[in-house]
Design an enzyme around this catalytic site. Structure first.
Site, PDB file in Angstrom:
ATOM      1  N   HIS A   3       0.832  -1.208   0.000  1.00 40.39           N
ATOM      2  CA  HIS A   3       0.000   0.000   0.000  1.00 40.39           C
ATOM      3  C   HIS A   3       0.867   1.259   0.000  1.00 40.39           C
ATOM      4  CE1 HIS A   3      -2.938   2.779   2.300  1.00 40.39           C
ATOM      5  NE2 HIS A   3      -3.171   2.857   1.015  1.00 40.39           N
TER       6      HIS A   3
ATOM      7  N   GLU B 125       2.889   0.646   3.295  1.00 38.91           N
ATOM      8  CA  GLU B 125       2.401  -0.351   4.252  1.00 38.91           C
ATOM      9  C   GLU B 125       2.433  -1.729   3.595  1.00 38.91           C
ATOM     10  OE1 GLU B 125      -0.867   1.325   7.293  1.00 38.91           O
ATOM     11  OE2 GLU B 125      -1.560   1.378   5.230  1.00 38.91           O
TER      12      GLU B 125
HETATM   13  P1  NAD Z   1      -7.909   6.336  -9.972  1.00 40.72           P
HETATM   14  O1  NAD Z   1      -9.374   6.473 -10.091  1.00 40.72           O
HETATM   15  O2  NAD Z   1      -7.038   7.539 -10.144  1.00 40.72           O
HETATM   16  O3  NAD Z   1      -7.351   5.220 -10.991  1.00 40.72           O
HETATM   17  C1  NAD Z   1      -7.886   3.937 -11.123  1.00 40.72           C
HETATM   18  C2  NAD Z   1      -7.484   3.421 -12.525  1.00 40.72           C
HETATM   19  O4  NAD Z   1      -7.781   2.015 -12.594  1.00 40.72           O
HETATM   20  C3  NAD Z   1      -8.269   4.106 -13.659  1.00 40.72           C
HETATM   21  O5  NAD Z   1      -7.353   4.599 -14.628  1.00 40.72           O
HETATM   22  C4  NAD Z   1      -9.129   2.972 -14.220  1.00 40.72           C
HETATM   23  O6  NAD Z   1      -9.369   3.077 -15.613  1.00 40.72           O
HETATM   24  C5  NAD Z   1      -8.267   1.748 -13.888  1.00 40.72           C
HETATM   25  N1  NAD Z   1      -9.002   0.475 -13.867  1.00 40.72           N
HETATM   26  C6  NAD Z   1     -10.222   0.214 -13.326  1.00 40.72           C
HETATM   27  N2  NAD Z   1     -10.533  -1.088 -13.501  1.00 40.72           N
HETATM   28  C7  NAD Z   1      -9.492  -1.662 -14.164  1.00 40.72           C
HETATM   29  C8  NAD Z   1      -9.231  -2.975 -14.643  1.00 40.72           C
HETATM   30  N3  NAD Z   1     -10.111  -3.957 -14.475  1.00 40.72           N
HETATM   31  N4  NAD Z   1      -8.061  -3.218 -15.289  1.00 40.72           N
HETATM   32  C9  NAD Z   1      -7.159  -2.203 -15.483  1.00 40.72           C
HETATM   33  N5  NAD Z   1      -7.348  -0.941 -15.034  1.00 40.72           N
HETATM   34  C10 NAD Z   1      -8.504  -0.669 -14.390  1.00 40.72           C
HETATM   35  O7  NAD Z   1      -7.663   5.673  -8.527  1.00 40.72           O
HETATM   36  P2  NAD Z   1      -6.355   5.778  -7.601  1.00 40.72           P
HETATM   37  O8  NAD Z   1      -6.511   6.927  -6.675  1.00 40.72           O
HETATM   38  O9  NAD Z   1      -5.141   5.635  -8.436  1.00 40.72           O
HETATM   39  O10 NAD Z   1      -6.549   4.463  -6.695  1.00 40.72           O
HETATM   40  C11 NAD Z   1      -6.188   3.182  -7.166  1.00 40.72           C
HETATM   41  C12 NAD Z   1      -6.052   2.224  -5.989  1.00 40.72           C
HETATM   42  O11 NAD Z   1      -5.052   2.727  -5.083  1.00 40.72           O
HETATM   43  C13 NAD Z   1      -7.327   2.031  -5.174  1.00 40.72           C
HETATM   44  O12 NAD Z   1      -7.387   0.719  -4.699  1.00 40.72           O
HETATM   45  C14 NAD Z   1      -7.124   3.011  -4.034  1.00 40.72           C
HETATM   46  O13 NAD Z   1      -7.845   2.655  -2.883  1.00 40.72           O
HETATM   47  C15 NAD Z   1      -5.634   2.865  -3.792  1.00 40.72           C
HETATM   48  N6  NAD Z   1      -4.992   4.005  -3.127  1.00 40.72           N
HETATM   49  C16 NAD Z   1      -5.399   5.292  -3.401  1.00 40.72           C
HETATM   50  C17 NAD Z   1      -4.777   6.360  -2.759  1.00 40.72           C
HETATM   51  C18 NAD Z   1      -5.210   7.774  -3.024  1.00 40.72           C
HETATM   52  O14 NAD Z   1      -4.849   8.678  -2.254  1.00 40.72           O
HETATM   53  N7  NAD Z   1      -5.941   8.039  -4.086  1.00 40.72           N
HETATM   54  C19 NAD Z   1      -3.730   6.122  -1.849  1.00 40.72           C
HETATM   55  C20 NAD Z   1      -3.314   4.810  -1.634  1.00 40.72           C
HETATM   56  C21 NAD Z   1      -3.955   3.754  -2.256  1.00 40.72           C
END
Ligand code: NAD
Length: 290
Positions: free
Chosen positions: A139, A151
Site C-alpha cells: 500500500h 504499508e
Molecule cells: P484512480 O481512479 O485515479 O485510478 C484507477 C485506474 O484504474 C483508472 O485509470 C481505471 O481506468 C483503472 N481500472 C479500473 N478497472 C481496471 C481494470 N479492471 N483493469 C485495469 N485498469 C482498471 O484511482 P487511484 O486513486 O489511483 O486508486 C487506485 C487504488 O489505489 C485504489 O485501490 C485506491 O484505494 C488505492 N490508493 C489510493 C490512494 C489515493 O490517495 N488516491 C492512496 C493509496 C492507495
C-alpha cells in the site's frame, strides 16, 4: 527476485508506482482499460519527471531512461514477463476480485501478485487467485514519488518468501515499510479516513465552512493540508469506499459514511480528478463549493 514490474491501473496511484519503480531502474509494464487511459497516464508521468528535472531532483538522462523503461499494455497478456504485478485499479471489491481472477491466467506461474488497496481484505482478494501464498498488500501513499511510507499487509495465506521479496522491492525503491495486520483499512487509513469523514460531518452539520474547517486543521493542528482538501486529493470515491469497508468490516456505527460525502460522490464530484469536490478546481485558484 523482482526484475520486471507490472502495474494494473494507470490512475494517480498506478502512475506514481510506475514512475518511482522506473526511476529506480525497474522495467515497468503499465496496464489500464484503454489506450486513452494509458496515454493520459504516460503524459502525467512525463510531466512529473520533467518537473523533477526542473527542480534539480533528477538529471535529464535519468528522466529519459526512466520513461524508456515504461511499456504499456491494454490487456493482461502484456504482463506475462512480470515478476511482480501490483494492482492499483478502482477501489471496488467485486471489480478487483474479477480483475485478479482474470489476471492469473495471463501472468507467469511464479509471479508475485500485490494489491495497492486502501482498505479491502488482502486475505479475501488473495483467495480468488491461484496463488494466495504469493499474494500481498503493498500500500503506497499518495503522491507516491513524495511519500516515504509503504504499508505491507500479509494475508493469512501469504508465505514468508513473498513478504521478504516485497520488503526488498520497497527498499530498492528507497521507501520505508511498516507492517500492518490484515484488518479493514490497515493502519494509515484506519486513522486518517475517520478524521476526514468527521470533517465532512462538521461541514454537513454546519459547524464550519469548507474554508473554516481546512484553515482550522492546517493552522490549529499543523496539518500540511486541510482534511477536505486532502479528501479531494485522495478522491471522494476512494474516501467513501474506505469508509464503507470500515463500516461493514468492523460493524461499528462510528464509521458511518457521512451522507454529504455520499452525495458528492453521487454527483460525480470526486475531487481533483474530476475538477470538482469540496473545492472547484476549474479556475486558477480552487474555490470552496460550500
Ligand atoms: P484512480 O481512479 O485515479 O485510478 C484507477 C485506474 O484504474 C483508472 O485509470 C481505471 O481506468 C483503472 N481500472 C479500473 N478497472 C481496471 C481494470 N479492471 N483493469 C485495469 N485498469 C482498471 O484511482 P487511484 O486513486 O489511483 O486508486 C487506485 C487504488 O489505489 C485504489 O485501490 C485506491 O484505494 C488505492 N490508493 C489510493 C490512494 C489515493 O490517495 N488516491 C492512496 C493509496 C492507495
Amino acid at each position: 527476485m523482482i526484475e520486471t514490474l507490472g502495474v494494473v491501473g494507470a490512475g494517480q496511484m498506478g502512475c506514481g508506482i510506475a514512475q518511482v519503480a522506473a526511476t529506480a531502474g525497474f522495467p515497468v509494464v503499465l496496464n489500464d482499460l484503454s489506450d486513452e487511459h494509458l496515454q493520459a497516464g504516460l503524459a502525467t508521468i512525463g510531466g512529473n519527471l520533467a518537473r523533477a528535472v526542473q527542480k534539480g531532483q533528477l538529471a535529464e538522462d535519468q528522466r529519459r531512461d526512466a520513461l524508456a523503461r515504461i511499456r504499456t499494455a491494454v490487456d493482461y497478456t502484456g504482463l506475462g514477463d512480470c515478476d511482480l504485478v501490483i494492482e492499483a485499479a478502482t477501489e471496488n471489491e467485486p471489480a478487483k476480485r474479477k480483475l485478479f481472477a482474470d489476471l492469473c491466467s495471463a501472468i507467469k506461474p511464479g509471479a508475485l501478485l500485490a494489491s495497492n488497496t486502501s482498505s479491502i481484505s488482502i486475505t479475501r482478494l488473495a483467495s480468488v487467485t491461484d496463488r494466495p501464498e504469493r499474494f500481498i498488500g503493498i500500500h503506497f501513499m499518495n503522491p507516491v514519488p513524495r511519500m516515504q511510507l509503504v504499508e505491507l499487509i500479509r494475508g493469512i495465506q501469504t508465505e514468508a518468501d513473498t513478504f521478504t521479496a516485497a520488503l526488498a522491492f520497497i527498499a530498492a525503491l528507497g521507501k520505508t515499510a511498516t507492517v500492518s495486520e490484515d484488518f479493514p483499512a490497515f493502519i494509515v487509513n484506519r486513522i486518517l479516513l475517520p478524521m476526514i469523514n468527521e470533517a465532512v460531518y462538521t461541514l454537513h452539520e454546519g459547524i464550519g465552512s469548507v474554508d473554516a474547517i481546512d484553515t482550522a486543521m492546517r493552522l490549529g493542528a499543523n496539518h500540511p493540508m486541510g482534511p477536505l482538501q486532502l479528501a479531494d486529493f485522495i478522491g471522494l470515491d476512494t474516501c467513501l469506499a474506505v469508509m464503507q469497508v470500515l463500516h461493514e468490516g468492523l460493524a461499528d456505527s462510528k464509521y458511518r459514511p457521512c451522507p454529504l460525502l455520499v452525495k458528492y460522490v453521487e454527483a460525480g464530484w470526486l475531487g481533483r480528478k474530476t475538477q470538482r469536490g469540496f473545492y472547484d478546481y476549474r479556475g486558477e485558484t480552487p474555490i470552496p463549493t460550500r
